[in-house]
Design a protein around this motif. Structure first.
Motif: not given
Length: 415
Positions: A74-75, A110-113, A218-228
């Motif tokens: 979701k994040q 982000w807070r929920a995650t 743009d980098y935040a999207v990449e970081v979020a995908q890496d967390i998944v």
């Protein structure tokens, strides 16, 4: 059975008397050989330890890891939506109100995650603990945080290259990605770089404010995908047929990595000590000045865990909630049931009361941890005292009653 309980009670009483004679508070009585297995490696009761293991694995830990994966996805979706809005705003195709709404949604997710992850922090077993916590650090590297490194990786990702090689976030150091990096990218409103020792990224200096915002998102999207990706890895290593969950539940059987079910219980109990070394010390004692911090020895809001989102107090609360779930079994069989079975009902009752007391103290604060440190540090000191009441019993009555060993990180710790 009666002899064993009497012997355990004698150890507790002797420990208490020894500390009292030395005019010390009862926080820990470890010394050479203390609960190292030399005094017996089980409680010798008929308590069903495999039922405890199964309860904590299936009712507490597995649901937490599964919930984290769901929230992490979701994040990613929320941050992707926000970044699309950031680009649309830069092209004047949406208004500022729509952009702010998208960004707020990303921050809320982000807070929920983070809320779920802060509970997973107390469940560092198997895949989260091997290789010096490598997988854990990929998801959340705190207290090893490098915002200057994040600034550099924003530029590297924007350019698609690192030292002439294609950018690959999987190869980047943990302190440049993960939930802590996302906090910086989503909540930090200062568009300047955060480098104070090394030089800032050269390209960042030439970016306009709009380019800086879009590069960060743009980098935040990449970081979020890496967390998944890493959340998927955690679930796979935990849940597969030969995963750590089944290894715990097969303790004591032929070929198991745990020779007895009590060994597996001991590994589960090790996770509880996060509340001592990280929550109590790193997240509370250091910022409030009970341990050395960046301000010397006074209250220091600069040293809170989540400084950009002001989520630090909620992190502490979720650590305690996770401790409570492991302690009580989250409406299943928990460590409290084991304590009651061996005759330590008082310890079970007092630990639960101390958990409730610490949670109440946190809920009574009406502002952030940073603001409380700046204006009423004594309230934070009280939370430290309340959490210490829990961990003092954890390091003494709890492990003694259940014939468990202290984890290496707590051996010899008299705080």
């Amino acid at each position: 059975m009666l002899y064993t309980k009497a012997k355990l009670l004698s150890v507790v009483i002797s420990t208490t008397l020894l500390l009292t004679a030395c005019n010390q508070d009862v926080s820990s009585s470890q010394g050479e050989g203390f609960n190292d297995g030399s005094g017996g490696d089980n409680t010798n009761t008929d308590f069903n330890q495999l039922a405890l293991i199964t309860s904590l694995t299936d009712n507490v830990i597995s649901p937490t890891f599964e919930s984290f994966k769901s929230e992490a996805q979701k994040q990613t979706n929320a941050i992707t939506d926000y970044c699309e809005s950031e680009h649309s705003f830069s092209n004047s195709t949406i208004n500022e109100s729509a952009l702010n709404e998208a960004k707020m949604n990303a921050q809320l997710q982000w807070r929920a995650t983070m809320d779920v992850w802060q509970q997973a922090e107390l469940m560092q077993l198997g895949p989260l603990s091997v290789d010096d916590n490598l997988l854990r650090n990929k998801i959340y590297s705190w207290p090893n945080v490098n915002t200057c490194g994040v600034d550099y990786d924003v530029v590297f990702f924007n350019e698609g290259l690192v030292n002439g090689q294609p950018y690959n976030i999987a190869l980047r150091t943990a302190s440049r990605k993960g939930l802590d990096a996302l906090e910086y990218l989503l909540f930090n409103t200062n568009l300047n770089d955060s480098c104070t020792v090394s030089a800032p990224p050269a390209a960042w200096v030439s970016f306009t404010d709009t380019e800086r915002k879009t590069a960060r998102c743009d980098y935040a999207v990449e970081v979020a995908q890496d967390i998944v990706t890493n959340a998927d890895s955690l679930l796979s290593q935990w849940n597969n047929e030969n995963g750590y969950a089944n290894r715990l539940k097969q303790a004591g059987t032929s070929g198991s990595i745990f020779s007895t079910d009590h060994d597996a219980v001991n590994r589960l109990s090790d996770a509880l000590f996060y509340l001592d070394s990280f929550t109590k010390d790193e997240k509370i004692a250091i910022p409030v000045g009970l341990l050395a911090n960046s301000c010397g020895s006074s209250a220091c809001s600069n040293d809170v865990e989540s400084p950009y989102s002001m989520h630090s107090l909620t992190n502490i609360k979720n650590n305690i909630l996770a401790f409570e779930k492991l302690f009580t079994g989250n409406q299943g069989i928990g460590f409290n049931d084991y304590l009651i079975d061996v005759g330590s009902t008082t310890t079970a009752t007092e630990m639960q009361a101390n958990i409730t007391k610490a949670l109440t103290a946190i809920e009574q604060l009406t502002t952030t941890l940073s603001n409380t440190l700046d204006n009423s540090p004594e309230q934070v000191e009280q939370i430290h005292t309340d959490v210490k009441d829990i961990t003092d019993q954890l390091k003494t009555d709890f492990i003694t009653s259940l014939a468990l060993e202290l984890p290496a990180t707590s051996a010899g710790d008299n705080d």
